[in-house]
Design a protein around this motif. Structure first.
Motif, PDB file in Angstrom:
ATOM      1  N   VAL A  60      35.605 -25.642 -80.013  1.00 14.01           N
ATOM      2  CA  VAL A  60      36.348 -25.708 -78.687  1.00 14.01           C
ATOM      3  C   VAL A  60      36.360 -24.149 -77.958  1.00 14.01           C
ATOM      4  CG1 VAL A  60      38.674 -26.034 -77.469  1.00 14.01           C
ATOM      5  CG2 VAL A  60      37.552 -27.517 -79.298  1.00 14.01           C
ATOM      6  N   LEU A  61      36.997 -23.174 -78.772  1.00 12.85           N
ATOM      7  CA  LEU A  61      37.251 -21.855 -78.454  1.00 12.85           C
ATOM      8  C   LEU A  61      35.821 -21.084 -77.894  1.00 12.85           C
ATOM      9  CD1 LEU A  61      39.593 -20.497 -81.235  1.00 12.85           C
ATOM     10  CD2 LEU A  61      40.115 -20.937 -78.813  1.00 12.85           C
ATOM     11  N   PHE A  62      34.684 -21.263 -78.657  1.00 16.60           N
ATOM     12  CA  PHE A  62      33.370 -20.908 -78.286  1.00 16.60           C
ATOM     13  C   PHE A  62      33.106 -21.465 -77.097  1.00 16.60           C
ATOM     14  CE2 PHE A  62      28.714 -21.235 -78.638  1.00 16.60           C
ATOM     15  CZ  PHE A  62      28.557 -19.859 -79.082  1.00 16.60           C
ATOM     16  N   GLU A  63      32.958 -22.694 -76.725  1.00 11.20           N
ATOM     17  CA  GLU A  63      32.542 -23.170 -75.711  1.00 11.20           C
ATOM     18  C   GLU A  63      33.323 -22.711 -74.367  1.00 11.20           C
ATOM     19  OE1 GLU A  63      31.071 -27.348 -75.281  1.00 11.20           O
ATOM     20  OE2 GLU A  63      29.741 -26.984 -77.079  1.00 11.20           O
ATOM     21  N   LYS A  64      34.575 -22.314 -74.668  1.00 12.94           N
ATOM     22  CA  LYS A  64      35.595 -22.131 -73.491  1.00 12.94           C
ATOM     23  C   LYS A  64      34.907 -20.622 -73.299  1.00 12.94           C
ATOM     24  CE  LYS A  64      39.649 -24.752 -73.277  1.00 12.94           C
ATOM     25  NZ  LYS A  64      40.761 -24.891 -74.301  1.00 12.94           N
ATOM     26  N   LEU A  93      42.424 -16.084 -76.701  1.00 11.36           N
ATOM     27  CA  LEU A  93      42.877 -15.669 -78.102  1.00 11.36           C
ATOM     28  C   LEU A  93      44.138 -15.097 -78.411  1.00 11.36           C
ATOM     29  CD1 LEU A  93      39.249 -14.072 -79.030  1.00 11.36           C
ATOM     30  CD2 LEU A  93      39.966 -16.335 -79.108  1.00 11.36           C
ATOM     31  N   ILE A  94      44.936 -15.077 -77.270  1.00 17.29           N
ATOM     32  CA  ILE A  94      46.469 -14.843 -77.438  1.00 17.29           C
ATOM     33  C   ILE A  94      46.841 -15.573 -78.742  1.00 17.29           C
ATOM     34  CG2 ILE A  94      48.657 -15.324 -76.527  1.00 17.29           C
ATOM     35  CD1 ILE A  94      47.122 -12.593 -75.840  1.00 17.29           C
ATOM     36  N   GLY A  95      47.535 -14.675 -79.401  1.00 19.04           N
ATOM     37  CA  GLY A  95      47.964 -15.177 -80.776  1.00 19.04           C
ATOM     38  C   GLY A  95      47.343 -14.694 -81.854  1.00 19.04           C
ATOM     39  N   MET A  96      46.106 -14.265 -81.678  1.00 17.65           N
ATOM     40  CA  MET A  96      45.236 -13.751 -82.627  1.00 17.65           C
ATOM     41  C   MET A  96      45.497 -12.235 -83.012  1.00 17.65           C
ATOM     42  SD  MET A  96      41.435 -13.523 -82.583  1.00 17.65           S
ATOM     43  CE  MET A  96      40.343 -13.286 -84.210  1.00 17.65           C
ATOM     44  N   ASP A  97      45.279 -11.988 -84.278  1.00 20.11           N
ATOM     45  CA  ASP A  97      45.623 -10.500 -84.585  1.00 20.11           C
ATOM     46  C   ASP A  97      44.474  -9.736 -83.945  1.00 20.11           C
ATOM     47  OD1 ASP A  97      46.158  -8.212 -85.820  1.00 20.11           O
ATOM     48  OD2 ASP A  97      45.067  -8.607 -87.705  1.00 20.11           O
ATOM     49  N   ILE A 134      28.721 -12.359 -80.835  1.00 20.97           N
ATOM     50  CA  ILE A 134      30.171 -11.859 -81.079  1.00 20.97           C
ATOM     51  C   ILE A 134      31.116 -13.078 -80.683  1.00 20.97           C
ATOM     52  CG2 ILE A 134      31.717 -10.223 -80.073  1.00 20.97           C
ATOM     53  CD1 ILE A 134      29.161  -8.238 -79.734  1.00 20.97           C
ATOM     54  N   ALA A 135      31.077 -13.778 -79.617  1.00  9.99           N
ATOM     55  CA  ALA A 135      31.923 -14.870 -79.387  1.00  9.99           C
ATOM     56  C   ALA A 135      32.284 -15.783 -80.333  1.00  9.99           C
ATOM     57  CB  ALA A 135      31.442 -15.410 -78.107  1.00  9.99           C
ATOM     58  N   ALA A 136      31.108 -16.069 -81.077  1.00 10.61           N
ATOM     59  CA  ALA A 136      30.975 -17.014 -82.227  1.00 10.61           C
ATOM     60  C   ALA A 136      31.710 -16.737 -83.173  1.00 10.61           C
ATOM     61  CB  ALA A 136      29.534 -17.325 -82.490  1.00 10.61           C
ATOM     62  N   ARG A 137      31.468 -15.096 -83.662  1.00 12.15           N
ATOM     63  CA  ARG A 137      32.499 -14.514 -84.633  1.00 12.15           C
ATOM     64  C   ARG A 137      33.778 -14.343 -84.391  1.00 12.15           C
ATOM     65  NH1 ARG A 137      28.648 -10.151 -86.575  1.00 12.15           N
ATOM     66  NH2 ARG A 137      26.766 -11.493 -87.294  1.00 12.15           N
ATOM     67  N   VAL A 138      34.194 -13.991 -83.544  1.00  8.54           N
ATOM     68  CA  VAL A 138      35.517 -13.860 -82.916  1.00  8.54           C
ATOM     69  C   VAL A 138      36.253 -15.219 -83.011  1.00  8.54           C
ATOM     70  CG1 VAL A 138      37.151 -13.272 -81.143  1.00  8.54           C
ATOM     71  CG2 VAL A 138      35.096 -11.866 -81.672  1.00  8.54           C
ATOM     72  N   CYS A 139      35.491 -16.542 -82.479  1.00  9.21           N
ATOM     73  CA  CYS A 139      36.336 -17.643 -82.361  1.00  9.21           C
ATOM     74  C   CYS A 139      36.323 -18.343 -83.677  1.00  9.21           C
ATOM     75  CB  CYS A 139      35.433 -18.661 -81.608  1.00  9.21           C
ATOM     76  SG  CYS A 139      35.379 -18.244 -79.866  1.00  9.21           S
ATOM     77  N   LYS A 140      35.374 -17.838 -84.629  1.00 11.46           N
ATOM     78  CA  LYS A 140      35.674 -18.419 -86.040  1.00 11.46           C
ATOM     79  C   LYS A 140      37.016 -17.835 -86.645  1.00 11.46           C
ATOM     80  CE  LYS A 140      33.215 -18.336 -90.637  1.00 11.46           C
ATOM     81  NZ  LYS A 140      33.628 -19.739 -90.687  1.00 11.46           N
ATOM     82  N   ARG A 141      37.113 -16.488 -86.480  1.00 11.74           N
ATOM     83  CA  ARG A 141      38.348 -15.924 -87.222  1.00 11.74           C
ATOM     84  C   ARG A 141      39.571 -16.486 -86.354  1.00 11.74           C
ATOM     85  NH1 ARG A 141      39.047 -10.937 -90.154  1.00 11.74           N
ATOM     86  NH2 ARG A 141      36.826 -11.360 -90.568  1.00 11.74           N
ATOM     87  N   ALA A 142      39.644 -16.743 -84.956  1.00  6.58           N
ATOM     88  CA  ALA A 142      40.730 -17.058 -84.177  1.00  6.58           C
ATOM     89  C   ALA A 142      41.115 -18.528 -84.533  1.00  6.58           C
ATOM     90  CB  ALA A 142      40.299 -16.882 -82.814  1.00  6.58           C
ATOM     91  N   ALA A 143      40.096 -19.240 -85.040  1.00  6.20           N
ATOM     92  CA  ALA A 143      40.321 -20.694 -85.266  1.00  6.20           C
ATOM     93  C   ALA A 143      41.343 -21.168 -86.108  1.00  6.20           C
ATOM     94  CB  ALA A 143      38.944 -21.522 -85.290  1.00  6.20           C
ATOM     95  N   THR A 182      29.095 -29.895 -83.871  1.00  4.37           N
ATOM     96  CA  THR A 182      28.651 -28.737 -84.952  1.00  4.37           C
ATOM     97  C   THR A 182      29.610 -27.586 -84.469  1.00  4.37           C
ATOM     98  OG1 THR A 182      26.800 -28.139 -83.499  1.00  4.37           O
ATOM     99  CG2 THR A 182      26.483 -29.230 -85.759  1.00  4.37           C
ATOM    100  N   CYS A 183      30.012 -26.731 -85.377  1.00  4.54           N
ATOM    101  CA  CYS A 183      30.731 -25.575 -85.233  1.00  4.54           C
ATOM    102  C   CYS A 183      29.463 -24.447 -84.580  1.00  4.54           C
ATOM    103  CB  CYS A 183      31.484 -24.862 -86.324  1.00  4.54           C
ATOM    104  SG  CYS A 183      30.313 -24.016 -87.559  1.00  4.54           S
ATOM    105  N   PRO A 184      29.954 -23.369 -83.875  1.00  8.93           N
ATOM    106  CA  PRO A 184      29.045 -22.585 -83.248  1.00  8.93           C
ATOM    107  C   PRO A 184      27.993 -22.143 -84.324  1.00  8.93           C
ATOM    108  CG  PRO A 184      31.138 -22.025 -82.563  1.00  8.93           C
ATOM    109  CD  PRO A 184      31.468 -22.774 -83.579  1.00  8.93           C
TER     110      PRO A 184
END
Ligand code: ADP
Ligand code: MG
Length: 588
Positions: free
Chosen positions: A430-434, A495-499, A526-535, A562-564
């Protein structure tokens, strides 16, 4: 052409080709010489990624003036005299060819003062020809300056990688020597600014922190195993920290950095079943072996060795590492993976059931592949993060939320059976597609109330710096903030709320992999990676509202299945399959 003996100049260039491959090889040879000379401080300076200048200064024993010109002659060494010595080498050097090789492919200068004399000497060699030899004043020790490396072998220059890669190799090298010699003070300057420095107080963790960053350094596990006359010491990564390549696997044998496929195989074997297939551990391991039991005279770069008792050595490594892993297996950072590891190891029946469920569902889709991804269950498009097959948009029905189980999965009912949704993978999608849809316009970013400062090891600084424009585009506002640090001023609103620090850290994790990922793809990556961490993670309880929102958002995705990274977000148990499993098939 007649047979003729090659001119000395040509011979040295051929020899140099074997020993000196790139700027980092020069640094390696000069550091080894300084260590052999009992230096306690070693300072390395580079300009132009080592192509313009490499300077290595030490406070070691120095070279007597009378021996200066001999030191740059091929096969001249003070470390070996008889053939028998070859089989019990205590020093790092012994071939007497490094200085001669370097001097034949550069503009070379060496100033050295032997510890027993007051006067120093200076020798200059240009492309193998000595052009100056004189007495001079200098402090105890040796300074070597190598200018314009490969200026007379343009083919070599062309063969070099990008400046940032060559620089990275140098800083990796210095950092690893610092690990192996923690009582020597190492300093590395790039373009006159300090990028790496150790205190020489013997503290390994402090050096690990510079090598991998403080977070990982804290988590590295200690390995210690002694058997007969063999010793294994050092650090390995816990199973929760892995890399996508073997580049962070480091072995030193008797203080010598070696590249040995079987040692690294022994290490990875010890992690077998504990980490995913295709992922690799990190290590800095030191083997101490009686000098007469290891042959170091295998290759001109001295980076390969042969053991008299290889099996014993590999088994020592494997057992030492496995023991350390098991001893630390209850550390908190791995406990969150309990869910996934249980489902793989204990519930193999269950897995079979899931797999057949997926297979049943896949039959209707022509692109189904049933290959396994890292031991997980296969799904359409698995392993292909870029795939944006629309066919799955149609096959994903509207679902009715039933609830959350195991703080990891959502259970939902569809017209055709039961769906189990992995909350982490789903949220990642969801995050990744957004994020990717916002990328066409401007990704809105949100300033942090208090900007955060992140400290990174030198080889990672480069990666962040090079990707600043991409990060900017993705909504991160990051600025340089003194040596080895960045200040994070804003992150994407999404990604607000993410460290913020961990958001930037994912960028550098594994990123060395891609030397030059295609532009365009890099944002996605990069987006896929960041989203993985933020999810949201497995283990996080979600409120009813959060559960429904996640489900609804997933329904709106282009590729909800599937996930990114290509892993499945959901498992479908069709009505047919349930009937079959309950033995009702055909009875209706
Ligand atoms: P090797 O290290 O195999 O002996 P080198 O070409 O690297 O060959 O060096 C030649 C010789 O020069 C060494 O044997 C040593 O005596 C001397 N030497 C080189 N660098 C230094 C140094 N930094 N300090 C003291 N002596 C050095
Ligand atoms: Mg040497």
């Amino acid at each position: 052409m007649q047979i003729q003996i090659l001119k000395d100049e040509v011979v040295s260039q051929i020899a140099a080709g074997e020993v000196i491959e790139r700027p980092a090889s020069v640094v390696k040879e000069l550091i080894e010489n300084a260590i052999d000379a009992n230096a306690s401080v070693i300072t390395v300076k580079i300009l132009g990624a080592g192509k313009e200048l490499i300077e290595v200064a030490d406070d070691g024993n120095g070279i007597p003036f009378e021996e200066l010109s001999l030191s740059v002659t091929r096969h001249a060494t003070s470390k070996l005299s008889t053939a028998a010595d070859l089989f019990s080498i205590h020093s790092l050097g012994f071939r007497g060819e490094a200085l001669a090789s370097i001097a034949s492919v550069s503009q070379f200068e060496m100033i050295s003062r032997h510890y027993q004399t007051d006067v120093a000497g200076r020798i200059m060699v240009d492309g193998g020809k000595t052009i100056a030899l004189e007495k001079t004043g200098s402090s105890k020790g040796t300074v070597v300056r190598v200018r314009n490396l490969f200026y007379n072998v343009p083919a070599r220059l062309k063969f070099l990688k990008t400046d940032s890669t060559e620089r990275q190799r140098i800083s990796n090298l210095v950092a690893r020597f610092a690990m192996a010699y923690p009582f020597i003070r190492f300093q590395l300057f790039n373009e006159n600014s300090p990028i790496f420095q150790t205190s020489g107080n013997g503290d390994h963790r402090e050096i690990l922190a510079q090598l991998y960053g403080p977070e990982i350094a804290k988590k590295m596990l200690v390995v210690k195993l002694e058997e007969e006359s063999f010793k294994l010491n050092g650090y390995i990564s816990p199973i929760a920290i892995t890399r996508s390549n073997r580049r962070e696997i480091t072995f030193f044998v008797n203080g010598r950095w070696v590249q040995d496929a079987s040692l690294s195989a022994a290490l990875t074997k010890a992690y077998h079943t504990l980490i995913m297939v295709g992922r690799y551990p990190m290590s800095v391991l030191f083997l101490d072996i009686p000098f007469n039991q290891v042959d170091v005279n295998v290759h001109p770069t001295k980076a390969e060795v042969r053991f008299n008792h290889p099996d014993q050595i590999f088994s020592l490594v494997q057992r030492g590492v496995r023991r350390a892993l098991l001893a630390y297996s209850s550390v908190p950072e791995v406990s969150h993976s309990v869910w996934s590891s249980n489902s793989q190891e204990e519930d193999s029946n269950q897995e079979f059931l899931w797999r057949s469920a997926v297979w049943t569902q896949d039959q209707g889709q022509n692109q189904a592949s049933d290959s396994e991804v890292d031991g997980n269950i296969a799904q359409p498009q698995a392993g292909n993060p870029e795939a944006k097959d629309r066919s799955d948009t149609i096959t994903f029905p509207l679902l009715r939320l039933v609830g959350q189980i195991g703080a990891a999965y959502l259970v939902a009912e569809g017209p055709d059976g039961l769906y189990l949704i992995d909350q982490h993978a789903a949220h990642e999608r969801v995050l990744f597609e957004k994020m990717m849809s916002q990328l066409n316009k401007e990704i809105p970013s949100q300033s942090l109330l208090s900007p955060e400062v992140i400290h990174l090891p030198p080889n990672h600084i480069q990666i962040v710096e090079e990707n600043l424009p991409v990060l900017r585009k993705l909504g991160f506002v990051i600025e340089n903030f003194g040596p080895n640090s960045f200040q994070i001023r804003a992150i994407p609103q999404l990604l607000i709320g993410m460290d913020p620090i961990s958001a930037v850290n994912v960028l550098v994790d594994d990123f060395e992999d891609d030397e030059s990922p295609l532009q365009g793809k890099i944002e996605e990556k990069i987006a896929a990676r960041v989203c993985k961490r933020a999810a949201v993670k497995a283990g996080q309880l979600l409120t009813k509202e959060e559960q429904s929102a996640l489900l609804a958002n997933l329904e709106n995705c282009h590729s909800p299945r599937t996930c990114p990274h290509g892993r499945p977000t959901m498992i479908h148990l069709s009505v047919g399959l349930l009937e079959k499993q309950f033995g009702r098939k055909g009875s209706l």
